[in-house]
Structure formats: structure tokens, C-alpha cells
Design a protein around this motif. Structure first.
Motif, short mmCIF file in Angstrom:
data_model
loop_
_atom_site.label_atom_id
_atom_site.label_comp_id
_atom_site.label_asym_id
_atom_site.label_seq_id
_atom_site.Cartn_x
_atom_site.Cartn_y
_atom_site.Cartn_z
N THR A 186 -0.41 -5.23 9.02
CA THR A 186 -0.42 -6.33 8.04
C THR A 186 -0.65 -6.36 6.73
O THR A 186 -0.36 -7.33 6.08
CB THR A 186 -1.78 -7.36 8.74
N ASP A 187 -0.49 -5.22 6.25
CA ASP A 187 -1.01 -4.96 4.91
C ASP A 187 0.49 -4.68 4.00
O ASP A 187 0.51 -4.31 2.80
CB ASP A 187 -1.93 -3.87 4.53
N THR A 188 1.47 -4.75 4.81
CA THR A 188 2.79 -4.24 4.34
C THR A 188 3.49 -4.96 3.24
O THR A 188 4.02 -4.34 2.64
CB THR A 188 3.86 -3.95 5.70
N ALA A 189 3.52 -6.20 3.60
CA ALA A 189 4.44 -7.13 2.60
C ALA A 189 3.61 -8.37 2.41
O ALA A 189 3.66 -9.51 2.69
CB ALA A 189 5.64 -7.54 3.16
N THR A 217 1.00 -1.15 0.07
CA THR A 217 0.06 0.06 0.00
C THR A 217 0.95 1.28 -0.02
O THR A 217 1.57 1.47 1.07
CB THR A 217 -1.00 -0.06 1.27
N HIS A 218 1.11 1.87 -1.14
CA HIS A 218 1.62 3.19 -1.31
C HIS A 218 0.76 4.31 -0.64
O HIS A 218 -0.33 4.12 -0.69
CB HIS A 218 1.78 3.59 -2.67
N MET A 242 8.54 7.85 -0.78
CA MET A 242 8.05 6.58 -0.50
C MET A 242 8.31 6.26 0.94
O MET A 242 9.25 6.00 1.24
CB MET A 242 8.67 5.52 -1.35
N LEU A 243 7.20 6.15 1.72
CA LEU A 243 7.36 5.92 3.20
C LEU A 243 6.43 4.44 3.48
O LEU A 243 5.18 4.26 2.98
CB LEU A 243 6.32 6.97 3.88
N LEU A 244 7.16 3.64 4.21
CA LEU A 244 6.62 2.37 4.47
C LEU A 244 5.44 2.37 5.48
O LEU A 244 5.64 3.22 6.19
CB LEU A 244 7.61 1.49 4.89
N ALA A 273 -0.61 6.41 -3.34
CA ALA A 273 -1.08 5.94 -4.65
C ALA A 273 -2.01 4.67 -4.45
O ALA A 273 -2.52 4.14 -5.40
CB ALA A 273 0.01 5.78 -5.54
N GLY A 274 -2.20 4.01 -3.13
CA GLY A 274 -2.85 2.95 -2.96
C GLY A 274 -2.02 1.77 -3.28
O GLY A 274 -0.86 1.75 -3.11
N LYS A 275 -2.84 0.51 -3.76
CA LYS A 275 -1.97 -0.55 -3.83
C LYS A 275 -1.34 -0.68 -5.30
O LYS A 275 -1.68 -0.69 -6.22
CB LYS A 275 -3.17 -1.85 -4.03
N LEU A 276 0.04 -0.83 -5.11
CA LEU A 276 0.91 -0.89 -6.16
C LEU A 276 1.97 -1.98 -5.89
O LEU A 276 2.38 -2.19 -4.85
CB LEU A 276 1.68 0.37 -6.33
N SER A 277 2.43 -2.65 -6.90
CA SER A 277 3.78 -3.38 -6.86
C SER A 277 5.00 -2.30 -6.40
O SER A 277 4.89 -1.31 -6.92
CB SER A 277 4.02 -4.41 -8.29
N TYR A 278 6.05 -2.81 -5.92
CA TYR A 278 7.38 -2.11 -5.67
C TYR A 278 7.65 -1.55 -6.81
O TYR A 278 8.32 -0.35 -7.12
CB TYR A 278 8.28 -3.04 -4.94
N ARG A 279 7.60 -2.44 -8.07
CA ARG A 279 8.01 -1.94 -9.41
C ARG A 279 7.28 -0.79 -9.69
O ARG A 279 7.83 0.39 -10.18
CB ARG A 279 8.06 -2.85 -10.39
#
Length: 354
Positions: free
Chosen positions: A334-337, A294-295, A328-330, A298-304
Motif C-alpha cells: 500500500t506504500d507503493t504509489a 519507498t526505494h 530500482m525495484l518496485l 534509500a527509503g522514501k524518495l520522489s521518483y525524480r
């Protein structure tokens, strides 16, 4: 799009009818149309025929050369008839001292924050004294960051944080890689993988920066360094803790990478990864890039896609479309990885297995 990695010594990249062809021991191992190739990485004693180099250059496909220790050897220089699209804006904005300092402060703040989140994740099951101290100090550095009155001062904050952070990482990995027994060679093994991860991260960022129309030599936090790709280094600072450090740490802790995956050092040769180990790491690297998070903005994105997003975020600030650069902030939840993204229609990965 396809990422080509060449790991086996003697592998050669050729071109036939606009198809890139990978040969090993005179055997065709991979063939893909040039329009589908996003980047090329060659390790050690792998070769690029002149016609393949020319085609990659004409299509602006980034080509990276690394040795078997993950050290940077060189990059195929991409020729262009015109300067980068946004280079005039980069020059103009740099004339205002507040612009690079503001960008640099955002990057350093993100680095401190992300280092803390990575340490929190890694120490969730078994914390260590150095990890506890490092997390406390990172919080204090974030609070004191507004006191940094120059880019040089911001770099000092980053250097101090890195020292604390990597000491904590080393202590967390001590048991996994038996640092206590044979610290020097095994710590060098970890360092070789970190160098490799950093090189692959920079290569990925380079592709996004170059295709977006930015000059990669014109950075902010690293503007006064001798680094020829200072803007790439700027972006890498935000992402390195969780894309490279955390990946390497988890591979070591889970015993996916072990000391047996590395050659033994000698007087002539440094520690390096076996070709099979290179392939194993590249596989996990590409899976990491596909992992969805979860960015914050920007919401849900792949790291790429997060990497691509940050490049566009930078351009928006460069053009004055937004008031400040949002790094980009982590998030710590539980949604992090979560698991790698499946059925991605926009990018296919092909790893050269020869």
C-alpha cells in the motif's frame, strides 16, 4: 529549479539579461532566470533563438526537440572543454567483460520484476488472460536469468519479456480505449503517448547523467547498439514500466486521456496530441515524478530523486565503492504509489501554458 515545456506552435524562447523568456504571438508568457532552469523541451513548430541556445549550452541545460507525435527530433549538443569526469573509469571498467554483463543482468532483472509489479497493479481490479500469462512468464524468466551467458542473451530475455508485457498492457487497455472497435488508430494513439513519455523520461535521465559527470554514450546493456545515448537507455529500462507505461495506462483507464484528445490520422499526417493534450500529459508527468515511493535501499524518495539515486548508485559501482549495482525495484504494497510530494523545496516546475 524550473522545467520549461513549449507546446504551442509558434512559441519562441529568447534571452534577456540572463533571463529565459517565452513568447507566443509576441506576448511574453514566462520569464525565469537561467540559473533556475533545469531542462527545456520544445514540441513541433516551436523555436529557440540562437542566444537562448548559446546560453543553454554554456550552462549545460539539456534542450530536447520533439514533434507533436512525441517523436525525437534532436537534442542541443552540450559543449564541454573537458571529457566527462568518470569517462576514464567507464572505459577502464568496460575492458573487463564481467562488468557490463553484471550491470546488464541487474538492469534486465529489474525490468522483468518491475513489469510484473505494474501488471499486478493494473490487473488488481480486472485481470485478463494475457496479463495472468505474462506475470507467470515474467517470474519464469527471472528464475532462468542466470542462464544468460552474454549481453546478447540478456537482451533476448528483455525482448521476450517486452513482447509478453505489452500484449498484456494492450489487452488491459482494450476496454478503456475501445480497441475492439477501432483497434489501429486508437492503439496508435496510445503508442504516441508512450513515445512521448519515453522521450521525456530519457530527457530527465540525460540531465542527471550529464551533470553527474558520466558519458551518456557509454552504456552496458545497450553498449552494442547503435543508440548514441546507450547509458541513458540502460537507466530508462528500469524506470519505463512504472514511470511511463503505468502512467499512460492509468490516464487511459481513468478516462483522463480519451480518443478525443488525439487528432484523426490522414494520409499526410500521423496521429498527434493536441497542444492542450500535451499540456495535460506533461502536468501528469511532472506530478508522477514528484510522487513519493519507498526505494528499497534509500527509503522514501520522489521518483525524480530515485532517478538521481540510481545514477549515483551506478557511479559507486563504477568506482568500486560497492560490490554490485542495485537497481530500482518496485514494492507491491500500500506504500507503493502514494500522493505527490508537496512543498518540495528543491525543485519548482513551471509548465508553459500559452
Amino acid at each position: 529549479m524550473t522545467a520549461i515545456y513549449m507546446t504551442e506552435p509558434g512559441t519562441c524562447l529568447k534571452v534577456k539579461h540572463h533571463y529565459f523568456q517565452v513568447f507566443h504571438q509576441n506576448k511574453l508568457c514566462l520569464q525565469v532566470h537561467s540559473s533556475q532552469v533545469s531542462k527545456i523541451t520544445l514540441f513541433g513548430n516551436c523555436h529557440l533563438q540562437p542566444n537562448a541556445a548559446s546560453l543553454a549550452q554554456s550552462l549545460a541545460i539539456p534542450v530536447l526537440f520533439l514533434d507533436n507525435q512525441g517523436n525525437y527530433l534532436g537534442r542541443l549538443q552540450l559543449e564541454s572543454l573537458h571529457p566527462a569526469k568518470y569517462f576514464p573509469q567507464q572505459i577502464k571498467r568496460a575492458q573487463n567483460p564481467n562488468f557490463p554483463k553484471t550491470i546488464a543482468e541487474s538492469i534486465v532483472r529489474a525490468y522483468l520484476h518491475n513489469c510484473g509489479i505494474v501488471l499486478l497493479r493494473l490487473s488488481a481490479n480486472h485481470s485478463t488472460p494475457k496479463a495472468e500469462i505474462a506475470m507467470e512468464m515474467l517470474d519464469l524468466l527471472i528464475d532462468d536469468l542466470p542462464m544468460a551467458d552474454s549481453i546478447h542473451a540478456l537482451r533476448e530475455y528483455s525482448t521476450t519479456a517486452a513482447s509478453l508485457y505489452y500484449q498484456a498492457i494492450t489487452e488491459l487497455l482494450a476496454k478503456a480505449f475501445n480497441f475492439q472497435c477501432t483497434c489501429r488508430p486508437h492503439s496508435h494513439s496510445i503508442n504516441s503517448v508512450l513515445r512521448l513519455g519515453n522521450a521525456l523520461l530519457n530527457h530527465t535521465i540525460y540531465g542527471f547523467v550529464q551533470s553527474a559527470g558520466l558519458n551518456p554514450n557509454f552504456g552496458n546493456l545497450h553498449f552494442y547498439c547503435q543508440d548514441e545515448l546507450s547509458l541513458i537507455e540502460d537507466f530508462a529500462v528500469e524506470f519505463r514500466p512504472f514511470l511511463v507505461d503505468e502512467l499512460v495506462a492509468n490516464l487511459a483507464i481513468s478516462q483522463i486521456l480519451t480518443p478525443d484528445d488525439f487528432t484523426r490520422p490522414s494520409q499526410q499526417d500521423a496521429i498527434s496530441l493536441y497542444p492542450a493534450t500535451l499540456k495535460k500529459f506533461i502536468k501528469h508527468w511532472e506530478e508522477k515524478l514528484q510522487t513519493e515511493v519507498t526505494h528499497l535501499y534509500a527509503g522514501k524518495l520522489s521518483y525524480r530523486r530515485c532517478l538521481a539515486w540510481q545514477v549515483q548508485e551506478y557511479i559507486a559501482y563504477l568506482l568500486g565503492d560497492v560490490e554490485f549495482y542495485r537497481p530500482m525495484l518496485l514494492k507491491w504494497d500500500t506504500d507503493t504509489a502514494i500522493s505527490p510530494v508537496s512543498n518540495q523545496p528543491t525543485e519548482q516546475r513551471i509548465l508553459v501554458k500559452v
